[in-house]
Scaffold this active site. Structure first.
Site, short mmCIF file in Angstrom:
data_model
loop_
_atom_site.label_atom_id
_atom_site.label_comp_id
_atom_site.label_asym_id
_atom_site.label_seq_id
_atom_site.Cartn_x
_atom_site.Cartn_y
_atom_site.Cartn_z
N MET A 217 1.66 -1.86 12.15
CA MET A 217 1.04 -2.82 13.06
C MET A 217 1.16 -2.44 14.54
O MET A 217 1.28 -3.30 15.40
CB MET A 217 1.62 -4.21 12.82
CG MET A 217 1.46 -4.70 11.38
SD MET A 217 -0.24 -4.66 10.78
CE MET A 217 -0.93 -6.01 11.71
N ILE B 74 -1.42 3.67 17.70
CA ILE B 74 -0.87 5.02 17.83
C ILE B 74 -1.20 5.53 19.22
O ILE B 74 -2.35 5.47 19.66
CB ILE B 74 -1.47 5.95 16.75
CG1 ILE B 74 -1.15 5.41 15.35
CG2 ILE B 74 -0.97 7.38 16.92
CD1 ILE B 74 0.31 5.31 15.01
N ASN C 65 0.83 -1.21 0.00
CA ASN C 65 0.00 0.00 0.00
C ASN C 65 0.87 1.26 0.00
O ASN C 65 0.53 2.25 -0.64
CB ASN C 65 -0.96 0.01 1.19
CG ASN C 65 -2.30 -0.58 0.83
OD1 ASN C 65 -2.94 -0.16 -0.12
ND2 ASN C 65 -2.74 -1.56 1.61
N HIS D 227 -7.91 -0.45 6.58
CA HIS D 227 -8.08 -1.73 7.26
C HIS D 227 -8.83 -2.69 6.33
O HIS D 227 -9.83 -2.30 5.72
CB HIS D 227 -8.85 -1.55 8.57
CG HIS D 227 -8.96 -2.81 9.35
ND1 HIS D 227 -7.90 -3.37 10.02
CD2 HIS D 227 -10.01 -3.65 9.54
CE1 HIS D 227 -8.30 -4.49 10.60
NE2 HIS D 227 -9.57 -4.68 10.33
#
Length: 188
Positions: free
Chosen positions: A91, A94, A14, A110
Site C-alpha cells: 500500500m 514506489i 495474493n 489492482h
C-alpha cells in the site's frame, strides 16, 4: 531460476497464492526470495512463516526519508539477487530509487479495470458506482498510483443482488487466477 521478492502490507492472500503456485510447480523456474512488508503486525508475515519464506519488516518511519527507506530496500534486494518485484497488496507508492533499480521489473495487481478506480477501495468504488462490470488488472509499476502500462485484465459481472463482500470474493478469485498467469508469461 528467476528470483522474485513479493511486497505486501496486509493479509497477504495474493502473496500466499503466488507462493503456493511456485511450491506446486504451476509457476516454474521462480524462487520467492522473501516477503517484504512495511507493517510489523501484517498477517502476511504469518503466511510467509507458514511457507518458510524469509520476511523483511521495514517500516518507513524507521528511516530519515523515503529515499533512505528505498535505498535500504534496494540493498536487501541486491544482496538476495532479486530480479523482479511483485507487489501484492503493498500500500505504498514506489519511489524513484526502487523504480530506477528495477526498471520494467515491478508488477502490481489492482482490483479494478484500470484506468477506472485507481487507489484505495477500488471494489467499493465500482460497487457503489452502478457499474455492471469490474475486474482486476496486472500492470507494470511506474511513479504514479496504478498508472503503469496495463499487461492483462480479467472481468466479472456486478449483479444487482451482489453484496460488496460477494463482489470482493469474485474479484479476489479473478486475482488468484490472473496474477500467477501473468507472472508465468512475463517473469523470465
Amino acid at each position: 531460476m528467476v528470483k522474485i521478492a513479493i511486497f505486501a502490507s496486509g493479509s497477504g492472500s495474493n502473496f500466499e497464492n503466488i507462493v503456493e503456485h511456485v511450491e506446486s510447480g504451476k509457476l516454474e523456474n521462480i524462487e520467492v526470495t522473501a516477503l517484504y512488508t512495511d507493517h510489523q503486525n501484517a498477517f502476511c508475515i504469518d503466511r510467509a512463516k507458514k511457507h518458510d519464506i524469509p520476511v523483511y519488516i521495514n517500516e518507513p518511519k524507521q528511516f530519515d526519508s523515503k529515499a533512505a527507506y528505498e535505498q535500504h530496500l534496494v540493498t536487501l534486494l541486491n544482496e538476495d539477487k532479486v530480479e523482479w518485484i511483485i507487489l501484492a497488496g503493498y500500500m505504498r507508492l514506489i519511489g524513484p530509487d526502487l523504480l530506477a533499480s528495477f526498471e520494467g521489473k515491478i508488477l502490481n495487481i489492482h482490483p479494478s479495470l484500470l484506468p477506472k478506480y485507481k487507489g484505495i477501495d477500488a471494489i467499493g468504488q465500482a460497487y457503489h458506482s452502478g457499474d455492471t462490470i469490474t475486474g482486476s488488472t496486472v500492470h507494470y509499476v511506474d511513479s504514479g498510483m496504478d498508472t503503469g502500462e496495463i499487461i492483462e485484465q480479467r472481468k466479472c459481472d456486478i449483479r444487482p443482488d451482489d453484496s460488496k463482500e460477494q463482489l470482493e470474493e469474485k474479484v479476489k478469485k479473478l486475482e488468484y487466477e490472473l496474477y500467477p498467469s501473468v507472472i508465468a508469461k512475463i517473469v523470465k
